[in-house]
Design a protein around this motif. Structure first.
Motif, PDB file in Angstrom:
ATOM      1  N   TYR A  91       0.858  -1.238   0.006  1.00  0.00           N
ATOM      2  CA  TYR A  91       0.051   0.049  -0.001  1.00  0.00           C
ATOM      3  C   TYR A  91       0.963   1.183  -0.032  1.00  0.00           C
ATOM      4  O   TYR A  91       1.918   1.335   0.484  1.00  0.00           O
ATOM      5  CB  TYR A  91      -0.867   0.113   1.177  1.00  0.00           C
ATOM      6  N   GLU A  92       0.328   2.586  -0.792  1.00  0.00           N
ATOM      7  CA  GLU A  92       1.304   3.599  -0.517  1.00  0.00           C
ATOM      8  C   GLU A  92       0.006   4.742   0.052  1.00  0.00           C
ATOM      9  O   GLU A  92       0.603   5.652   0.092  1.00  0.00           O
ATOM     10  CB  GLU A  92       1.525   4.010  -1.881  1.00  0.00           C
ATOM     11  N   ASN A  93      -1.039   4.491   0.335  1.00  0.00           N
ATOM     12  CA  ASN A  93      -1.851   5.466   0.522  1.00  0.00           C
ATOM     13  C   ASN A  93      -1.686   5.982   2.138  1.00  0.00           C
ATOM     14  O   ASN A  93      -2.707   5.545   3.026  1.00  0.00           O
ATOM     15  CB  ASN A  93      -3.606   5.132   0.358  1.00  0.00           C
TER      16      ASN A  93
ATOM     17  N   GLU B 282      -8.341   5.505 -16.095  1.00  0.00           N
ATOM     18  CA  GLU B 282      -9.286   6.578 -16.872  1.00  0.00           C
ATOM     19  C   GLU B 282      -9.394   7.753 -15.764  1.00  0.00           C
ATOM     20  O   GLU B 282      -9.160   9.088 -16.030  1.00  0.00           O
ATOM     21  CB  GLU B 282     -10.279   6.228 -17.441  1.00  0.00           C
ATOM     22  N   VAL B 283      -9.801   7.157 -14.560  1.00  0.00           N
ATOM     23  CA  VAL B 283     -10.097   8.277 -13.408  1.00  0.00           C
ATOM     24  C   VAL B 283      -9.364   7.620 -12.151  1.00  0.00           C
ATOM     25  O   VAL B 283      -9.703   6.402 -11.997  1.00  0.00           O
ATOM     26  CB  VAL B 283     -11.744   8.460 -13.503  1.00  0.00           C
ATOM     27  N   GLY B 284      -8.662   8.375 -11.436  1.00  0.00           N
ATOM     28  CA  GLY B 284      -8.269   8.161 -10.186  1.00  0.00           C
ATOM     29  C   GLY B 284      -7.008   7.919  -9.997  1.00  0.00           C
ATOM     30  O   GLY B 284      -6.190   7.877 -11.257  1.00  0.00           O
ATOM     31  N   GLY B 285      -6.399   7.496  -9.212  1.00  0.00           N
ATOM     32  CA  GLY B 285      -4.749   7.150  -9.181  1.00  0.00           C
ATOM     33  C   GLY B 285      -4.060   8.455  -9.028  1.00  0.00           C
ATOM     34  O   GLY B 285      -2.758   8.254  -9.165  1.00  0.00           O
ATOM     35  N   ASP B 286      -4.511   9.373  -8.392  1.00  0.00           N
ATOM     36  CA  ASP B 286      -3.580  10.682  -8.444  1.00  0.00           C
ATOM     37  C   ASP B 286      -2.535  10.674  -7.196  1.00  0.00           C
ATOM     38  O   ASP B 286      -2.770   9.496  -6.506  1.00  0.00           O
ATOM     39  CB  ASP B 286      -4.579  11.886  -7.935  1.00  0.00           C
ATOM     40  N   THR B 287      -1.560  11.402  -7.123  1.00  0.00           N
ATOM     41  CA  THR B 287      -0.590  11.480  -6.299  1.00  0.00           C
ATOM     42  C   THR B 287      -0.547  12.971  -5.481  1.00  0.00           C
ATOM     43  O   THR B 287      -0.567  13.898  -6.238  1.00  0.00           O
ATOM     44  CB  THR B 287       0.815  10.978  -6.720  1.00  0.00           C
ATOM     45  N   ILE B 288      -0.334  12.817  -4.317  1.00  0.00           N
ATOM     46  CA  ILE B 288      -0.564  14.114  -3.456  1.00  0.00           C
ATOM     47  C   ILE B 288       1.017  14.321  -2.987  1.00  0.00           C
ATOM     48  O   ILE B 288       1.497  13.333  -2.470  1.00  0.00           O
ATOM     49  CB  ILE B 288      -1.361  14.248  -2.294  1.00  0.00           C
TER      50      ILE B 288
ATOM     51  N   GLU C 130      -3.270  23.086   2.517  1.00  0.00           N
ATOM     52  CA  GLU C 130      -2.409  24.357   2.027  1.00  0.00           C
ATOM     53  C   GLU C 130      -1.037  24.032   1.741  1.00  0.00           C
ATOM     54  O   GLU C 130      -0.284  24.993   1.361  1.00  0.00           O
ATOM     55  CB  GLU C 130      -2.332  25.566   3.441  1.00  0.00           C
ATOM     56  N   TYR C 131      -0.535  22.787   2.247  1.00  0.00           N
ATOM     57  CA  TYR C 131       0.797  22.665   1.909  1.00  0.00           C
ATOM     58  C   TYR C 131       1.124  21.586   0.579  1.00  0.00           C
ATOM     59  O   TYR C 131       2.114  21.089   0.500  1.00  0.00           O
ATOM     60  CB  TYR C 131       1.526  21.954   3.168  1.00  0.00           C
ATOM     61  N   GLN C 132       0.125  21.318   0.136  1.00  0.00           N
ATOM     62  CA  GLN C 132      -0.214  20.246  -0.824  1.00  0.00           C
ATOM     63  C   GLN C 132      -0.214  20.581  -2.291  1.00  0.00           C
ATOM     64  O   GLN C 132      -0.833  21.647  -2.546  1.00  0.00           O
ATOM     65  CB  GLN C 132      -1.030  19.286  -0.548  1.00  0.00           C
ATOM     66  N   VAL C 133       0.027  19.627  -3.085  1.00  0.00           N
ATOM     67  CA  VAL C 133      -0.285  19.738  -4.515  1.00  0.00           C
ATOM     68  C   VAL C 133      -0.738  18.250  -5.049  1.00  0.00           C
ATOM     69  O   VAL C 133      -0.337  17.444  -4.642  1.00  0.00           O
ATOM     70  CB  VAL C 133       0.807  20.188  -5.387  1.00  0.00           C
ATOM     71  N   ARG C 134      -1.720  18.444  -5.886  1.00  0.00           N
ATOM     72  CA  ARG C 134      -2.298  17.021  -6.403  1.00  0.00           C
ATOM     73  C   ARG C 134      -2.044  16.870  -7.747  1.00  0.00           C
ATOM     74  O   ARG C 134      -2.433  17.710  -8.665  1.00  0.00           O
ATOM     75  CB  ARG C 134      -3.854  16.902  -6.009  1.00  0.00           C
ATOM     76  N   TRP C 135      -1.442  15.620  -8.275  1.00  0.00           N
ATOM     77  CA  TRP C 135      -1.291  15.712  -9.782  1.00  0.00           C
ATOM     78  C   TRP C 135      -1.976  14.310 -10.240  1.00  0.00           C
ATOM     79  O   TRP C 135      -2.157  13.236  -9.815  1.00  0.00           O
ATOM     80  CB  TRP C 135       0.326  15.389 -10.008  1.00  0.00           C
TER      81      TRP C 135
ATOM     82  N   HIS D  26       4.627  12.256   0.289  1.00  0.00           N
ATOM     83  CA  HIS D  26       3.715  11.979  -0.705  1.00  0.00           C
ATOM     84  C   HIS D  26       2.692  11.122  -0.293  1.00  0.00           C
ATOM     85  O   HIS D  26       2.940  10.256   0.657  1.00  0.00           O
ATOM     86  CB  HIS D  26       4.254  11.860  -2.147  1.00  0.00           C
ATOM     87  N   TYR D  27       1.509  10.826  -1.129  1.00  0.00           N
ATOM     88  CA  TYR D  27       0.469   9.932  -0.804  1.00  0.00           C
ATOM     89  C   TYR D  27      -0.161   9.637  -2.129  1.00  0.00           C
ATOM     90  O   TYR D  27      -0.645  10.391  -2.871  1.00  0.00           O
ATOM     91  CB  TYR D  27      -0.726  10.684   0.018  1.00  0.00           C
ATOM     92  N   ALA D  28      -0.049   8.176  -2.265  1.00  0.00           N
ATOM     93  CA  ALA D  28      -0.545   7.712  -3.466  1.00  0.00           C
ATOM     94  C   ALA D  28      -1.980   7.106  -3.540  1.00  0.00           C
ATOM     95  O   ALA D  28      -2.423   6.336  -2.606  1.00  0.00           O
ATOM     96  CB  ALA D  28       0.196   6.492  -4.130  1.00  0.00           C
ATOM     97  N   VAL D  29      -3.067   7.870  -4.002  1.00  0.00           N
ATOM     98  CA  VAL D  29      -4.323   7.838  -3.727  1.00  0.00           C
ATOM     99  C   VAL D  29      -4.766   6.275  -4.272  1.00  0.00           C
ATOM    100  O   VAL D  29      -4.828   6.471  -5.573  1.00  0.00           O
ATOM    101  CB  VAL D  29      -5.230   9.063  -4.381  1.00  0.00           C
ATOM    102  N   GLN D  30      -5.499   5.503  -3.478  1.00  0.00           N
ATOM    103  CA  GLN D  30      -5.713   4.241  -4.292  1.00  0.00           C
ATOM    104  C   GLN D  30      -7.315   4.115  -4.392  1.00  0.00           C
ATOM    105  O   GLN D  30      -7.823   3.566  -3.318  1.00  0.00           O
ATOM    106  CB  GLN D  30      -5.320   3.103  -3.258  1.00  0.00           C
ATOM    107  N   ASP D  31      -7.894   4.688  -5.217  1.00  0.00           N
ATOM    108  CA  ASP D  31      -9.141   5.070  -5.491  1.00  0.00           C
ATOM    109  C   ASP D  31      -9.581   4.163  -6.820  1.00  0.00           C
ATOM    110  O   ASP D  31     -10.751   4.498  -7.118  1.00  0.00           O
ATOM    111  CB  ASP D  31      -9.671   6.146  -5.126  1.00  0.00           C
ATOM    112  N   TYR D  32      -8.649   3.427  -7.321  1.00  0.00           N
ATOM    113  CA  TYR D  32      -8.942   3.058  -8.689  1.00  0.00           C
ATOM    114  C   TYR D  32      -9.273   1.707  -8.789  1.00  0.00           C
ATOM    115  O   TYR D  32      -9.611   1.245 -10.240  1.00  0.00           O
ATOM    116  CB  TYR D  32      -7.580   3.409  -9.613  1.00  0.00           C
TER     117      TYR D  32
END
Length: 300
Positions: free
Chosen positions: A111-113, A138-144, A254-259, A276-282
Motif C-alpha cells: 500500500y502507498e496510501n 481513466e479516473v483516479g490514482g492521483d498522487t499528492i 495548504e501545503y499540498q499539490v495533487r497531480w 507524498h500520498y498515492a491515492v488508491q481509489d482506482y
C-alpha cells in the motif's frame, strides 16, 4: 615573429532556456513544458536548470515524455547513484528502476496510501525520485505531494520549542514487514535495522528546516527526560500524541499539490523536503509506475 594576443577570451555561448514553468500551488509544485527529459539526461546545462527548479518548487511535473527506460535511468543518475528496494521489484535490465505495478493481486503490504517520505527507514534516505506513469486508470490514482518545510515553518512557536533536538525512529519492519511471516520480518529487520533521524531536518542544499516524521516513524527516541516527563502519562501517551500531531501536518491542504497522471507523465521530487500520498481509489483498474530513487545523505 611572435604575436601576443592580449584580448579577452570570448564568453562561452549559453543555451537560451526555453522551459515554461507553471506553478501549480502557492507553496509546492510546478508543471514544466517545452522541455525533453531525454535531452536533459544528456545535456548537463539543461539538467542544471531542472535541478535548480526542483530545489525551488520541490516537485516538478511533465507530460508526454515518451523516453526509454535507459534515458529514465540516465536522467535520475545525474542526481546521483540509484538505490534498489528490498521489497518492490526492479526492472531486470535496469537496476534501480523499481516497478510499482498495482492491480487486484498486489500484495497488501505494498500500500502507498499514507503520507510518507521514501525509505526513511534507511540511515541515509533517498535524495529524490524520478517517477514515470506507464499505465493509469481513466479516473483516479492521483498522487499528492506535501511541502514539509512549509509544514515546519507554520508550526506554532511553542511546538517548535518542544520538538527542538528531538529524534525519532523509523522502521521498515513495522511497515513493509508487518504482513510478513515472523522469520522473514525479523530477517528484514536484521538487514535494515531501525534508523534514527532528527524530527526537524536541515536540508543539505537549501538550508531549510524540514519536519521529518512520517508513516515510517514509530516513536520519539529521546523524549523521556526530566524536562518533559513528570509522570508516566507524560511519556505515554504524551510523546505518542505529540508525534501523531506532527505526522498529521502532512494532511493539511495548504501545503499540498495533487497531480493527475497520464501515460508518460513524470514527477521528479525532492525526498528530503516533501512527503507524498498515492491515492488508491482506482481498483479494479490497473496502475503501473516506474521509479528511480537516488541515494541520499545521512540526516542532521
Amino acid at each position: 615573429m611572435q604575436i601576443i594576443d592580449d584580448t579577452e577570451p570570448a564568453p562561452p555561448v549559453r543555451r537560451q532556456s526555453t522551459i515554461e514553468v507553471h506553478p501549480l500551488t502557492v507553496h509546492i509544485g510546478a508543471e514544466l513544458r517545452n522541455v525533453s527529459l531525454a535531452e536533459a539526461s544528456r545535456d548537463g546545462e539543461l539538467f542544471a536548470e531542472l535541478k535548480a527548479l526542483l530545489l525551488r518548487y520541490k516537485v516538478l511535473f511533465l507530460r508526454d515524455q515518451d523516453i526509454t527506460r535507459a534515458e529514465h535511468v540516465a536522467l535520475a543518475e545525474r542526481f546521483g547513484p540509484l538505490e534498489d528496494h528490498p521489497v518492490a521489484g526492479s526492472d531486470p535490465d535496469h537496476p534501480g528502476l523499481v516497478r510499482i505495478y498495482k492491480d487486484l493481486d498486489s500484495p497488501a503490504e505494498h500500500y502507498e496510501n499514507a503520507y510518507h517520505c521514501d525509505a526513511t527507514w534507511r540511515e541515509a534516505p533517498p535524495m529524490g525520485c524520478v517517477l514515470r506513469c506507464v499505465e493509469t486508470p481513466e479516473v483516479g490514482g492521483d498522487t499528492i505531494w506535501v511541502n514539509m518545510a512549509e509544514a515546519y515553518r507554520r508550526l506554532p512557536d511553542d511546538v517548535k520549542a518542544r520538538i527542538a533536538g528531538l529524534r525519532a525512529r523509523h522502521s521498515i519492519e513495522a511497515s513493509f514487514g508487518a504482513n510478513m511471516p515472523l522469520d522473514l520480518r525479523l530477517a528484514l529487520h536484521e538487514r535494515f535495522p531501525d534508523a534514527e533521524h532528527p524530527v526537524v531536518r536541515t536540508h543539505p542544499e537549501t538550508g531549510e528546516q524540514v519536519l521529518f516524521v512520517n508513516a515510517f516513524t514509530t516513536h520519539l527516541t529521546n523524549f523521556h527526560t526530566p524536562e518533559r516527563v513528570r509522570f508516566g502519562f507524560d511519556y505515554t501517551p504524551g510523546g505518542s500524541e505529540l508525534l501523531n500531531y506532527l505526522i498529521r501536518q502532512a494532511a493539511i491542504p495548504e501545503y499540498q499539490v495533487r497531480w493527475r497522471w497520464t501515460k508518460n507523465s513524470f514527477a521528479i521530487w525532492d525526498n528530503r523536503s516533501t512527503q507524498h500520498y498515492a491515492v488508491q481509489d482506482y481498483w479494479p483498474a490497473v496502475r503501473k509506475m516506474e521509479r528511480a530513487g537516488v541515494i541520499g545523505d545521512k540526516t542532521f
